[in-house]
Every structure is written in structure tokens, then in C-alpha cells.
Design an enzyme around this catalytic site. Structure first.
Site, PDB file in Angstrom:
ATOM      1  CB  VAL A 112      -0.929   0.014   1.225  1.00 29.71           C
ATOM      2  CG1 VAL A 112      -1.780   1.275   1.242  1.00 29.71           C
ATOM      3  CG2 VAL A 112      -1.829  -1.210   1.215  1.00 29.71           C
ATOM      4  CB  SER A 113       1.767   3.636  -2.659  1.00 25.56           C
ATOM      5  OG  SER A 113       2.054   2.648  -3.619  1.00 25.56           O
ATOM      6  CD  GLN A 114       5.141   9.070   1.403  1.00 29.48           C
ATOM      7  OE1 GLN A 114       6.029   8.700   0.641  1.00 29.48           O
ATOM      8  NE2 GLN A 114       5.185  10.224   2.039  1.00 29.48           N
TER       9      GLN A 114
END
Length: 248
Positions: free
Chosen positions: A94-96
Site C-alpha cells: 500500500v503506497s505512501q
């Protein structure tokens, strides 16, 4: 065979853990609001480099509504709303939140447009697009990751997302398809013409471009009304490479 079985058991365990955590967790609106505040603060800090101090209100509103914790296994639940990337499966994150918000902002999205996501990962960015009322299609190369994301989409009732397994480097399988937004979530060494061919006039492609061991830049490619492509670098970033076959 043993390796495949182990991977399958790992995926199943993570799916069950993530689903159970979502079912038992409170709505966590205050944490999402704090996350959005952190994203806005980071946007102001990075504005001298990106030129983007204020992010799209529709993107921030979607981030207030989509439960990021639902995309994470139980062990990572406490960190769900920190402004940091989080691992989910090997090859899936889950990206920043700030980078997610910036990518969606740069795509110049409008409701009911067609969007393509290349490299779905855990599915958070893709779900935000659906929450913004876009028609969303997504390509994922790894079957285990596609299964993980699809399970979360089903749990959250994002049934309108069309997710397929395959190498998104070459675009959506129906080659005549055109998208107002194409978002590549993993690093590619260059912008493939097969992908930009599916970009509609006025549409934008957003991708991290560069080598795995070298500089990477979050890059925007826009097709003007006459079909010409214009690109610009926005921010130096670090992404893992997009998996797939031979790159032509």
C-alpha cells in the site's frame, strides 16, 4: 509444488487476517482525517519541487472515505493511517498516502472518466479511483496479488472495478480502448508506446520512470488535442520495478 503451496497458504492467511481485521475495526474516521492533514502538509513541503501545493479536493475527499486499513493484514493495522508505504505481500504494497494523492492529483481526474491502473498492488489507489466515480480497469501481473486485491474490492463492494491478470506494460488487452487517465504504480525504465497509444486526447499518464538501481522520476505524460505527447518530471521517487516479461 511445495513452494507454490506455501505461497498459496500465505496468501490465504493474509486474506483472512485482513478481512477479519476490517470486520472488527472501528471506522477510524479521525485517523483518516489526520492522514489527510499529513498529506496536505507534505504537499506544502514538497511544493517548491513539485509545483503542486494544493492537491485535488476530490482526491482528498476519497481518502477520507476509503478505509486504508482494509487493505492491510492484521499485523499492520496500527500503522494503517501513517504517511508511509506498507508491505502486504511479496511484491505488493500500500503506497505512501502522499505519493498516492500526488499521482491521482497529477492525473487530472474527473468523475465518470475511464482510468487504467497498471500494477494494482494491494488495491488502495485503485479503490480511490472507484470512490471518485471513475470507470476503473486494472492490470496485475502476479496472480497472488490480483487475488488479494480482488478479495478486498469484493469486501468493500467495489464490484465495478474490472481487474485482470496480465502485463500492463502493454496496456489494456482491448487495444482500441482509450483512457483519460493511466496510472502506473511501479517503476518502468521508459514510457512504452503501447501504453501511450491508449491515452485519450487530453488524457494523462502518471508513472515513476527510471532504472531500479538509478534515478527515478514521477513523470506526467499528456496527450494534447492534436495527438502530440508532452512529458514533465515532477518529483524524484523510489519504486520497485514493474514485473513482467521481455520489454520491447
Amino acid at each position: 509444488m511445495a513452494s507454490q503451496l506455501s505461497r498459496g497458504l500465505l496468501v490465504l492467511a493474509l486474506l483472512l487476517a485482513g478481512t477479519a481485521a476490517f470486520a472488527q475495526a472501528p471506522e477510524r474516521e479521525a485517523e483518516r482525517e489526520a492522514m489527510v492533514a499529513a498529506v496536505q502538509f507534505q504537499a506544502r513541503i514538497a511544493a517548491p519541487e513539485t509545483g503542486e501545493e494544493r492537491l485535488d479536493t476530490a482526491v482528498l475527499q476519497a481518502m477520507r472515505r476509503v478505509p486504508r486499513h482494509a487493505f492491510l493484514p492484521d499485523a499492520l493495522q496500527p500503522a494503517a493511517y501513517m504517511d508511509t508505504p506498507l508491505p502486504v505481500l511479496p511484491g505488493a504494497t500500500v503506497s505512501q498516502p502522499y505519493i498516492v494523492a500526488l499521482m491521482l492529483h497529477l492525473a487530472g481526474l474527473e468523475s465518470e472518466q475511464d482510468a487504467l491502473v497498471v500494477g494494482v498492488g494491494a488495491g488502495y489507489l485503485t479503490a480511490l479511483l472507484a470512490e471518485m466515480n471513475l470507470s476503473v480497469r486494472a492490470m496485475e501481473y502476479e496472480p497472488e496479488i490480483a487475488a488479494y486485491a480482488q478479495a478486498v474490492f469484493d469486501e468493500l463492494d467495489y464490484g465495478a472495478i474490472e481487474l485482470r491478470e496480465g502485463d500492463g506494460y502493454y496496456g489494456w488487452p482491448e487495444r482500441q480502448r482509450r483512457f483519460e487517465a493511466i496510472i502506473v504504480r511501479l517503476a518502468i525504465p521508459d514510457i512504452p508506446p503501447m501504453l501511450t497509444a491508449q491515452l485519450a486526447p487530453g488524457g494523462r499518464l502518471v508513472a515513476p520512470v527510471g532504472q531500479p538501481d538509478g534515478q527515478q522520476w514521477l513523470t506526467v505524460v499528456e496527450r494534447d488535442g492534436e495527438g502530440r505527447l508532452h512529458s514533465r518530471r515532477v518529483l524524484e521517487v523510489r519504486f520497485t520495478p514493474l514485473p513482467g516479461g521481455i520489454r520491447l
